[in-house]
Design a protein around this motif. Structure first.
Motif, PDB file in Angstrom:
ATOM      1  N   ALA A  72      46.133  35.476  42.556  1.00 16.44           N
ATOM      2  CA  ALA A  72      45.370  34.317  42.081  1.00 16.44           C
ATOM      3  C   ALA A  72      45.017  33.365  43.224  1.00 16.44           C
ATOM      4  N   SER A  73      45.936  33.139  44.153  1.00 15.68           N
ATOM      5  CA  SER A  73      45.654  32.226  45.264  1.00 15.68           C
ATOM      6  C   SER A  73      44.628  32.801  46.234  1.00 15.68           C
ATOM      7  N   LYS A  74      44.302  34.078  46.089  1.00 13.18           N
ATOM      8  CA  LYS A  74      43.295  34.741  46.925  1.00 13.18           C
ATOM      9  C   LYS A  74      42.040  35.056  46.094  1.00 13.18           C
ATOM     10  N   LEU A  75      41.911  34.392  44.942  1.00 10.77           N
ATOM     11  CA  LEU A  75      40.785  34.544  44.014  1.00 10.77           C
ATOM     12  C   LEU A  75      40.741  35.918  43.365  1.00 10.77           C
ATOM     13  N   GLY A  76      41.887  36.562  43.184  1.00  9.82           N
ATOM     14  CA  GLY A  76      41.969  37.832  42.489  1.00  9.82           C
ATOM     15  C   GLY A  76      42.713  37.681  41.181  1.00  9.82           C
ATOM     16  N   GLY A  77      42.773  38.753  40.421  1.00  9.03           N
ATOM     17  CA  GLY A  77      43.497  38.740  39.156  1.00  9.03           C
ATOM     18  C   GLY A  77      42.877  37.810  38.131  1.00  9.03           C
ATOM     19  N   ILE A  78      41.583  37.558  38.268  1.00  5.85           N
ATOM     20  CA  ILE A  78      40.809  36.647  37.411  1.00  5.85           C
ATOM     21  C   ILE A  78      41.499  35.297  37.295  1.00  5.85           C
ATOM     22  N   ALA A  79      42.144  34.885  38.369  1.00  2.81           N
ATOM     23  CA  ALA A  79      42.810  33.580  38.433  1.00  2.81           C
ATOM     24  C   ALA A  79      43.933  33.421  37.414  1.00  2.81           C
ATOM     25  N   ASN A  80      44.492  34.528  36.922  1.00  2.00           N
ATOM     26  CA  ASN A  80      45.702  34.428  36.104  1.00  2.00           C
ATOM     27  C   ASN A  80      46.825  33.950  37.017  1.00  2.00           C
ATOM     28  N   ALA A  81      47.571  32.963  36.570  1.00  2.00           N
ATOM     29  CA  ALA A  81      48.623  32.378  37.390  1.00  2.00           C
ATOM     30  C   ALA A  81      49.620  33.441  37.834  1.00  2.00           C
ATOM     31  N   GLY A 102      30.311  47.476  49.755  1.00  2.61           N
ATOM     32  CA  GLY A 102      31.242  47.344  48.647  1.00  2.61           C
ATOM     33  C   GLY A 102      32.661  47.192  49.123  1.00  2.61           C
ATOM     34  N   GLU A 103      33.519  46.911  48.147  1.00  2.00           N
ATOM     35  CA  GLU A 103      34.938  46.746  48.421  1.00  2.00           C
ATOM     36  C   GLU A 103      35.737  47.225  47.223  1.00  2.00           C
ATOM     37  N   ALA A 104      36.862  47.847  47.491  1.00  5.27           N
ATOM     38  CA  ALA A 104      37.847  48.184  46.461  1.00  5.27           C
ATOM     39  C   ALA A 104      39.150  47.502  46.855  1.00  5.27           C
ATOM     40  N   PHE A 105      39.885  46.998  45.852  1.00  5.54           N
ATOM     41  CA  PHE A 105      41.123  46.303  46.175  1.00  5.54           C
ATOM     42  C   PHE A 105      42.170  46.558  45.101  1.00  5.54           C
ATOM     43  N   THR A 106      43.407  46.349  45.485  1.00  8.58           N
ATOM     44  CA  THR A 106      44.533  46.337  44.565  1.00  8.58           C
ATOM     45  C   THR A 106      45.521  45.311  45.104  1.00  8.58           C
ATOM     46  N   GLY A 107      46.331  44.754  44.223  1.00 13.39           N
ATOM     47  CA  GLY A 107      47.279  43.762  44.715  1.00 13.39           C
ATOM     48  C   GLY A 107      48.198  43.228  43.636  1.00 13.39           C
ATOM     49  N   GLY A 151      55.273  39.323  38.601  1.00 11.92           N
ATOM     50  CA  GLY A 151      54.068  39.831  39.242  1.00 11.92           C
ATOM     51  C   GLY A 151      52.980  40.221  38.265  1.00 11.92           C
ATOM     52  N   ILE A 152      51.745  39.963  38.660  1.00  2.31           N
ATOM     53  CA  ILE A 152      50.572  40.418  37.918  1.00  2.31           C
ATOM     54  C   ILE A 152      49.796  41.321  38.863  1.00  2.31           C
ATOM     55  N   THR A 153      49.778  42.607  38.548  1.00  2.75           N
ATOM     56  CA  THR A 153      49.040  43.553  39.372  1.00  2.75           C
ATOM     57  C   THR A 153      47.587  43.562  38.937  1.00  2.75           C
ATOM     58  N   THR A 154      46.713  43.803  39.883  1.00  4.27           N
ATOM     59  CA  THR A 154      45.287  43.854  39.586  1.00  4.27           C
ATOM     60  C   THR A 154      44.613  44.851  40.509  1.00  4.27           C
ATOM     61  N   GLN A 155      43.455  45.305  40.091  1.00  5.48           N
ATOM     62  CA  GLN A 155      42.620  46.172  40.914  1.00  5.48           C
ATOM     63  C   GLN A 155      41.176  45.919  40.534  1.00  5.48           C
ATOM     64  N   GLY A 156      40.297  46.266  41.428  1.00  2.00           N
ATOM     65  CA  GLY A 156      38.876  46.065  41.145  1.00  2.00           C
ATOM     66  C   GLY A 156      38.043  46.302  42.377  1.00  2.00           C
ATOM     67  N   GLY A 157      36.880  45.667  42.370  1.00  3.18           N
ATOM     68  CA  GLY A 157      35.995  45.807  43.510  1.00  3.18           C
ATOM     69  C   GLY A 157      34.593  45.346  43.185  1.00  3.18           C
ATOM     70  N   TRP A 158      33.717  45.574  44.127  1.00  8.40           N
ATOM     71  CA  TRP A 158      32.312  45.227  43.945  1.00  8.40           C
ATOM     72  C   TRP A 158      31.450  46.177  44.763  1.00  8.40           C
ATOM     73  N   ILE A 159      30.176  46.247  44.372  1.00  8.19           N
ATOM     74  CA  ILE A 159      29.195  47.058  45.097  1.00  8.19           C
ATOM     75  C   ILE A 159      27.879  46.301  45.091  1.00  8.19           C
TER      76      ILE A 159
END
Length: 160
Positions: free
Chosen positions: A57-66, A48-53, A71-79
């Motif tokens: 968007a250019s790194k395929l995070g933040g659900i591709a919100n421009a 798994g992975e946990a992330f924040t940033g 700034g658009i902050t995001t967090q998430g992860g996968w297992i």
């Protein structure tokens, strides 16, 4: 780094200052990530992975919100739980989530994405795999209805 052979932990991240198109403005992007891989038994593993940033968007995070100046902050992860009952079959199930901060988004923007999946792959000839995956996707929008979808995928792969 590796703690014994059964446990692997990884740390990663990035920081950049990006130019905007058609403007002299610049905006920042960064992320911090923690990865984990546990070999529970010789045939079962959990990763798994946990992330924040910020502006990912250019790194395929933040659900591709421009990305934006503010700034658009995001967090998430996968297992992912993977079972390999024998040398020819691999079964996986897992989930992922990406959750940008609503406070950074306009109405109608994607504000949470969740996905649950299960798959099975079989090595039918040496290195030639056939697999099937089913997944459920849910995307929430700020001040709008949630969209959901089921997806099935048949795959034919050859490993060199």
């Amino acid at each position: 780094f590796t703690l014994l052979e059964k446990y692997k932990v990884g740390f990663s991240g990035h920081y950049a200052q990006l130019d905007t198109l058609g403007s002299d403005g610049k905006y920042k992007t960064w992320s911090a990530n923690l990865d984990l891989n546990l070999k529970i038994t010789p045939t079962i593993s959990l990763s798994g992975e946990a992330f924040t940033g910020l502006n990912t968007a250019s790194k395929l995070g933040g659900i591709a919100n421009a990305s934006s100046f503010n700034g658009i902050t995001t967090q998430g992860g996968w297992i992912n739980l993977k079972v390999k009952p024998n040398k020819k079959i691999s079964i996986s199930t897992g989930l992922s989530m990406d959750d940008p901060c609503d406070c950074d988004l306009n109405d109608g923007a994607r504000n949470k994405n969740t996905m649950v999946f299960a798959n099975i792959y079989q090595d039918v000839l040496e290195g030639f795999l056939v697999g099937f995956e089913v997944s459920y996707w849910s995307t929430e929008y700020k001040n709008m209805d949630t969209a959901t979808a089921m997806r099935g995928q048949l795959a034919f792969l050859y490993k060199f």
